[in-house]
Scaffold this active site. Structure first.
Site, PDB file in Angstrom:
ATOM      1  NE  ARG A  73     -24.176  13.686  12.961  1.00  0.00           N
ATOM      2  CZ  ARG A  73     -23.651  14.839  12.581  1.00  0.00           C
ATOM      3  NH1 ARG A  73     -24.376  15.938  12.541  1.00  0.00           N
ATOM      4  NH2 ARG A  73     -22.381  14.916  12.242  1.00  0.00           N
ATOM      5  CE1 TYR A 212     -28.416   4.915   8.155  1.00  0.00           C
ATOM      6  CE2 TYR A 212     -27.313   6.733   9.276  1.00  0.00           C
ATOM      7  CZ  TYR A 212     -27.256   5.513   8.637  1.00  0.00           C
ATOM      8  OH  TYR A 212     -26.056   4.875   8.482  1.00  0.00           O
ATOM      9  N   GLY A 213     -30.064   6.840  12.181  1.00  0.00           N
ATOM     10  CA  GLY A 213     -29.004   7.259  13.099  1.00  0.00           C
ATOM     11  C   GLY A 213     -29.323   8.443  13.983  1.00  0.00           C
ATOM     12  CE  LYS A 221     -23.057  11.915  17.235  1.00  0.00           C
ATOM     13  NZ  LYS A 221     -21.697  12.018  17.761  1.00  0.00           N
ATOM     14  CG  HIS A 241     -18.522  14.762  19.229  1.00  0.00           C
ATOM     15  ND1 HIS A 241     -18.259  15.210  17.960  1.00  0.00           N
ATOM     16  CD2 HIS A 241     -18.923  13.466  19.098  1.00  0.00           C
ATOM     17  CE1 HIS A 241     -18.488  14.252  17.091  1.00  0.00           C
ATOM     18  NE2 HIS A 241     -18.883  13.185  17.746  1.00  0.00           N
ATOM     19  CB  SER A 263     -18.815  13.330  12.366  1.00  0.00           C
ATOM     20  OG  SER A 263     -19.588  14.048  13.289  1.00  0.00           O
ATOM     21  CB  ALA A 264     -16.525  10.119   9.800  1.00  0.00           C
ATOM     22  CB  CYS A 265     -11.838  12.520  12.589  1.00  0.00           C
ATOM     23  SG  CYS A 265     -12.147  13.894  11.483  1.00  0.00           S
ATOM     24  CE  LYS A 267     -15.608  11.028  19.101  1.00  0.00           C
ATOM     25  NZ  LYS A 267     -16.572  11.624  18.168  1.00  0.00           N
ATOM     26  CG  ASN A 269     -10.428   3.351  13.490  1.00  0.00           C
ATOM     27  OD1 ASN A 269     -11.218   2.427  13.635  1.00  0.00           O
ATOM     28  ND2 ASN A 269     -10.206   3.935  12.322  1.00  0.00           N
ATOM     29  CG  ASP A 288     -19.933   9.621  19.322  1.00  0.00           C
ATOM     30  OD1 ASP A 288     -19.104  10.243  18.630  1.00  0.00           O
ATOM     31  OD2 ASP A 288     -21.157   9.809  19.210  1.00  0.00           O
ATOM     32  CG  ASN A 378     -22.936   7.985   7.858  1.00  0.00           C
ATOM     33  OD1 ASN A 378     -22.024   7.909   8.692  1.00  0.00           O
ATOM     34  ND2 ASN A 378     -24.142   8.437   8.165  1.00  0.00           N
ATOM     35  NE  ARG A 380     -22.414   6.151  11.207  1.00  0.00           N
ATOM     36  CZ  ARG A 380     -21.588   6.981  11.833  1.00  0.00           C
ATOM     37  NH1 ARG A 380     -21.057   6.655  12.984  1.00  0.00           N
ATOM     38  NH2 ARG A 380     -21.266   8.134  11.296  1.00  0.00           N
ATOM     39  NE  ARG A 411     -11.057  12.950   7.799  1.00  0.00           N
ATOM     40  CZ  ARG A 411     -10.732  11.695   7.539  1.00  0.00           C
ATOM     41  NH1 ARG A 411      -9.931  11.407   6.533  1.00  0.00           N
ATOM     42  NH2 ARG A 411     -11.218  10.717   8.267  1.00  0.00           N
TER      43      ARG A 411
END
Ligand code: O2Y
Ligand code: MN
Length: 592
Positions: A73, A212-213, A221, A241, A263-265, A267, A269, A288, A378, A380, A411
Site C-alpha cells: 500500500r 497490488y494488494g 482497505k 481494523h 498493519s503487520a503486528c 493480527k 497470528n 483484519d 510484504n 502475501r 508494536r
C-alpha cells in the site's frame, strides 16, 4: 451474465460511462463460477502473471510476482477527497474532489485500451446479513478478479442482492493501455501515476496505477474501512481494523473479542492462535476487518465483511501460525514469495533451514548465501476463510457475534506494558486514540520508526480522526452493555534487544486474564495507565519470563509519552473531544 441481465439502472449507466471513457476492448461481467475462474487463471498463466505451483504439493495454487515498485500500500498516494479539507482532517491526504476527478479523468481516458474490463459485483458481509453491503469494482486486472473471488462474495449472488439499490462504485485500472498488437507484461502497473482516491460523500473509490494488494483490491482497505467508516459515522455503527476471535475457556464459556493492531503486528497470528494453555480453544471469525452494530439486547455484534485472508507470508510457519499454514495448503494465490525447485513456495521464517536453492520473488537464483531476501517482506497469501481449520461455526452468522472485549495494541519495544485494562469506556477510547507503533514493511515508510496510529486506523479512516474519536465516545449509551477494553504490547524487549514475551500461542495467557476481568474475576492493581494484572495474575506456568519487567510502568518514560501525546492531540484542534483532552492532562499529572 450478459449486459441485459444487469438490472440496476445506475450500474448500467456507470458501466457505459466508464466504457466510453476507458475504452476497454471488451467487457466481462463476472459471475463467480468455477469455470469462469478456471479461464481467468489460465489466461493469467499464459500472461506469466501467475505460475501454477506443483499440484501434488500445493493443489490449485499459484504464484504471482509483482514488479519491485508495486509491492505494498502506498499511503502518500492515498487520498480522501471529501468536500472540504476539514472533513478529511489532519491525518489524511486531502484533495478537492473536483480537482482530483479532473486529474483522474485525464489518466483514465483510454487507459483500458486493448484490455478487458471486468465488472465485479461483490458483497461485503454474509449475503443474508442485514449489515452486508454490495459494491461493484470495474477493473482491468484479472489478477484482482482472481483475488477478489477468494476474499469477497463475488458474482451473481451479490448482483442479485443489489437489485436496484445504490452501491459503492470502485473503479480501478493498472494504468497501462496497450497499442494494437502490443505484447502485455506479466505485471502491468503505472506507479509513476499512482492514485488511490476515495470520495466518501458519493461512496466512490478511483484507483489508478497499482495492481497490488490494498491499492487494487478495493474491497478491503478502500471500501470495507475508508468508505465504510464514513457509512458507520452516518448510520451509527463501526467499521474497524480489527480481527474477531471466539475464545472458549476450559469451563466451556465462550466469549468473542475484537482486536485492533496496526498493519503487520500479528493480527492473523492472534486471529488463528493455537493456545499453549490446556483446555482453551480459539476460533477465528476474521483476521483484519470488523463491522460492528448494536443489537436489540444492547450488546455489540461484529461481522467479518470479508470472505478470505490476505495475510503476510514471511514469518508464518508451523511454529508461529499452524492454522494459517494449514489454510494455505491448496486453492491459494501467493504473491511475491519464493519458488522452490519442486514448484512449491518458501519465505523467510517458514522453516528453520532455508532450501539450498530457490527462485526469489524477483525471479532470480537464490541460495542461503544470497545477500537479498528470497521473499518480499510484504509477500502475501490469498485464501478463502473456509479453509481455515479453526474457522468459527458462527463466522457467517447474519447478525454477527457478540463482542465481550476489545483489545488494542501496538508494536513497542519499550514503555508500554504487556497488558492493561481501561478504567471505563471513555478511558478505553483514550487508550485506543493514543495508540503508537513501530512501523513495519506493510506500508512504505521508515521501518522501526514509532508513529501514532489511533485505533490502528490512521491509514484507513475515511474522515476527520477527531470526529472518529467522538463517534467512538458516542457509542456509550444507556441500556448498552459496553465491552471491556484492553491494551496489549507483545513486543517489549530487554536491553539486549531480546523479546521479553514469547507471544504467539502464549498470548492465550494474556487473553485468559482479559477473560477473567470481563467476568469480574482476575487480580489487578490500579496504575496511572489503567488496571494492571498483579504480578501473579497471568498464568506463566512453564514459562521463564520477567513479569516485573513486562508490567513495569516507568513514570519518566510515561511522562515523555504523555507530553508527546499532548502535542499530537493538538493537531486535531477543536475536533479533539474534551474527554480525551482531560485524560491526557490526567496522565501528564500523574506522571509528573
Ligand atoms: O500491502 C498491501 O496492500 C496489503 S496491506 C494489508 C493486507 C491485509 C491486511 N492488512 C493490511 C494492512 O496494511 O493493514
Ligand atoms: Mn490490516
Amino acid at each position: 451474465m450478459r449486459p441485459g441481465s444487469v438490472m440496476n439502472r445506475n450500474l448500467q449507466e456507470w458501466i457505459q460511462e466508464v466504457q466510453q471513457h476507458c475504452q476497454p476492448k471488451e467487457i466481462h461481467y463476472v459471475e463467480g463460477t468455477e469455470e469462469e475462474n478456471r479461464l481467468i487463471v489460465e489466461a493469467l498463466i499464459k500472461q506469466k502473471t501467475l505460475t501454477r505451483l506443483n499440484p501434488a504439493l500445493r493443489p490449485a495454487s499459484f504464484l504471482a510476482r509483482s514488479t519491485p515498485d508495486d509491492v505494498a500500500r502506498v499511503e502518500d498516494r492515498t487520498f480522501i477527497c471529501s468536500e472540504t479539507q476539514e472533513q478529511a482532517g489532519p491525518t489524511n491526504h486531502w484533495r478537492d474532489p473536483r480537482e482530483m476527478k479532473e486529474t483522474l479523468l485525464g489518466l483514465f481516458r483510454g487507459c483500458m485500451r486493448n484490455r478487458t474490463m471486468y465488472v465485479v459485483p461483490y458483497c461485503m458481509g454474509p449475503i443474508d446479513s442485514p449489515y452486508a453491503k454490495v459494491a461493484i469494482q470495474l477493473t482491468d486486472s484479472p489478477y484482482v478478479v482472481a483475488n477478489m473471488r477468494l476474499m469477497t462474495r463475488m458474482g451473481k449472488a451479490a448482483l442479485d442482492l443489489l437489485g436496484d439499490q445504490p452501491f459503492v462504485k470502485c473503479l480501478h485500472s493498472v494504468g497501462v493501455p496497450l497499442a494494437d498488437g502490443e505484447e502485455d507484461v506479466s505485471w502491468p502497473c503505472n506507479t509513476k501515476n499512482l492514485y488511490i482516491s476515495h470520495f466518501p460523500e458519493t461512496k466512490e473509490v478511483w484507483s489508478f496505477g497499482s495492481g497490488y494488494g490494498g491499492n487494487a483490491l478495493l474491497n478491503k482497505k478502500s471500501f470495507a474501512l475508508r468508505i465504510a467508516s464514513k457509512m458507520g459515522l452516518e448510520e451509527g455503527w463501526l467499521a474497524e481494523h480489527m480481527l474477531i476471535v471466539g475464545i472458549t475457556s476450559p469451563e466451556g464459556i465462550k466469549r468473542y473479542f475484537a482486536a485492533s493492531f496496526p498493519s503487520a503486528c500479528g493480527k492473523t497470528n492472534l486471529a488463528m492462535l493455537t493456545p499453549t494453555l490446556p483446555g482453551w480453544k480459539v476460533e477465528c471469525v476474521g483476521d483484519d476487518i470488523a463491522w460492528m452494530h448494536w443489537g436489540q439486547d444492547g450488546r455489540l455484534y461484529a461481522i467479518n465483511p470479508e470472505a478470505g485472508f490476505f495475510g503476510v507470508a514471511p514469518g508464518t510457519s508451523m511454529k508461529t501460525n499452524p492454522n494459517a499454514m494449514l489454510s494455505i495448503q491448496k486453492n491459494t494465490i501467493f504473491t511475491n514469495v519464493a519458488l522452490t525447485p519442486d514448484g512449491d513456495v518458501w519465505w523467510e521464517g517458514m522453516t528453520d533451514t532455508p532450501p539450498e536453492r530457490l527462485i526469489s520473488w524477483t525471479n532470480e537464483e537464490w541460495t542461503p548465501h544470497s545477500t537479498f531476501k528470497a521473499a518480499h517482506p510484504n509477500a502475501r497469501f490469498t485464501v478463502g476463510s473456509l479453509q481455515c481449520p479453526i474457522i468459527d461455526p458462527d463466522w457467517q452468522k447474519p447478525t454477527g457475534v457478540p463482542i465481550s472485549g476489545i483489545i488494542f495494541g501496538g508494536r513497542r519495544s519499550t514503555t508500554v506494558p504487556l497488558v492493561r485494562q481501561a478504567l471505563s469506556w471513555g478511558h478505553g477510547v483514550f487508550l485506543a486514540a493514543s495508540m503508537t507503533s513501530e512501523m513495519t514493511a506493510a506500508a512504505k515508510g521508515e521501518v522501526g520508526k514509532v508513529r501514532h496510529d489511533p485505533f490502528a486506523m490512521l491509514p484507513f479512516c475515511g474522515y476527520h480522526m477527531g470526529d472518529y474519536f467522538a463517534h467512538w465516545l458516542s457509542m456509550e449509551q444507556t441500556g448498552r452493555k459496553m465491552p471491556e477494553i484492553f491494551y496489549v504490547n507483545w513486543f517489549l524487549k530487554d536491553e539486549q534487544g531480546k523479546y521479553l514475551w514469547p507471544g504467539f500461542g502464549d498470548n492465550i495467557r494474556v487473553l485468559e486474564w482479559c477473560f477473567s476481568r470481563i467476568e469480574k474475576r482476575g487480580d489487578a492493581d490500579l496504575s496511572p495507565i489503567g488496571y494492571l494484572p498483579t504480578l501473579d495474575a497471568i498464568n506463566c506456568q512453564g514459562l521463564m519470563v520477567d513479569m516485573k519487567a513486562l508490567l513495569k510502568v516507568d513514570k519518566a518514560l510515561w511522562k515523555k509519552e504523555a507530553d508527546e501525546l499532548f502535542h499530537y492531540f493538538q493537531t486535531f484542534r477543536h475536533k479533539l473531544p474534551e474527554s480525551l483532552k482531560n485524560e491526557t492532562e490526567k496522565l501528564r499529572n500523574v506522571t509528573r
